[in-house]
Design an enzyme around this catalytic site. Structure first.
Site, PDB file in Angstrom:
ATOM      1  N   GLU A  81       0.842  -1.200   0.000  1.00 29.85           N
ATOM      2  CA  GLU A  81       0.000   0.000   0.000  1.00 29.85           C
ATOM      3  C   GLU A  81       0.882   1.256   0.000  1.00 29.85           C
ATOM      4  O   GLU A  81       1.857   1.336   0.725  1.00 29.85           O
ATOM      5  CB  GLU A  81      -0.910   0.002   1.227  1.00 29.85           C
ATOM      6  N   ARG A  91     -17.394  -0.744   6.672  1.00 28.02           N
ATOM      7  CA  ARG A  91     -18.529  -1.419   6.020  1.00 28.02           C
ATOM      8  C   ARG A  91     -19.167  -2.438   6.949  1.00 28.02           C
ATOM      9  O   ARG A  91     -20.355  -2.709   6.874  1.00 28.02           O
ATOM     10  CB  ARG A  91     -18.037  -2.088   4.726  1.00 28.02           C
ATOM     11  N   CYS A 144      -7.270  -1.844   8.704  1.00 28.53           N
ATOM     12  CA  CYS A 144      -5.925  -1.904   8.099  1.00 28.53           C
ATOM     13  C   CYS A 144      -5.422  -0.523   7.759  1.00 28.53           C
ATOM     14  O   CYS A 144      -4.257  -0.178   8.035  1.00 28.53           O
ATOM     15  CB  CYS A 144      -5.955  -2.766   6.834  1.00 28.53           C
ATOM     16  N   HIS A 164      -1.311  -5.665   1.953  1.00 28.58           N
ATOM     17  CA  HIS A 164      -2.483  -6.540   1.995  1.00 28.58           C
ATOM     18  C   HIS A 164      -2.113  -7.869   1.335  1.00 28.58           C
ATOM     19  O   HIS A 164      -1.469  -7.879   0.282  1.00 28.58           O
ATOM     20  CB  HIS A 164      -3.667  -5.900   1.258  1.00 28.58           C
TER      21      HIS A 164
END
Ligand code: PCA
Length: 204
Positions: A81, A91, A144, A164
């Site tokens: 990332e 979510r 994360c 990830h």
């Protein structure tokens, strides 16, 4: 002086029995041959607890390099990332049942923090070896991303980042993903935060 590397993974979340990020962190620790000492840490998937556990580990371990790992389902490559944003927008509830919506990760922090890992140099090396490694421009807005954001705030100047990892499907996956992580760590230990100026990026 012995340099220490901190690699974190996460506990399971969202009803899963395992989290590939912790399996991969453990595999990297099991196979680490240096340089230095590698310490694996498992973080809770909670907006409140993960930054505290990370801060505690960094204070205890005093790492030269930090790479945090998390699961990204539905991908087939390890994703380094590049950017953590100051946004918590969940979510699903975290493992405490907390579900922030459009809140800052740190009300006093900058809008975003960029990885300090040498991403381009790592990608070039990984490509030469045929490793399943790529980069990504967003770590999302869940735990994360928050951990990456905090990690970069806790150790300014050191190589710090987030990757990830996909779910583990085939038997060779854990070894392949661990090899990607080792490549990122070896490159950071060698180059520090000094990346290579290589053409890349994304056109939306
Ligand atoms: N993945 C989630 C949180 C924990 C994990 O392994 C994420 O991508 O935010």
């Amino acid at each position: 002086m012995t340099r220490t590397v901190l690699v974190t993974g996460f506990e399971p979340f969202g009803g899963d029995a395992t989290n590939s990020s912790w399996e991969v962190a453990r595999e990297v620790a099991r196979t680490w041959e240096g340089p230095g000492v590698l310490v694996p840490e498992r973080l809770p998937v909670t907006f409140a607890g993960a930054p505290l556990a990370l801060r505690e580990a960094i204070t205890r371990v005093r790492p030269a390099v930090v790479l945090c790992l998390g699961l990204a389902a539905g991908t087939d490559r390890v994703r380094l990332e590049r950017v953590a944003i100051n946004l918590a927008d969940a979510r699903i509830p975290d493992n405490d049942g907390a579900q922030p919506v459009d809140e800052p990760v740190d009300p006093a922090g900058p809008a975003a923090r960029f990885t300090t890992l040498p991403v381009k140099a790592t990608l070039a090396r990984a490509a030469e070896r045929g490793l399943p490694l790529t980069s990504s421009l967003s770590a999302g807005s869940y735990v994360c991303n928050a951990v990456m954001y905090h990690a970069l705030g806790l150790l300014p100047g050191a190589p710090v980042g987030f990757a990830h990892v996909p779910e583990l499907r085939a038997e060779e996956d854990v070894a392949d993903f661990a090899a990607c992580v080792r490549e990122a760590l070896a490159t950071a230990l060698e180059l520090g935060t000094a990346d290579s100026r290589l053409i890349g990026g994304a056109i939306a």
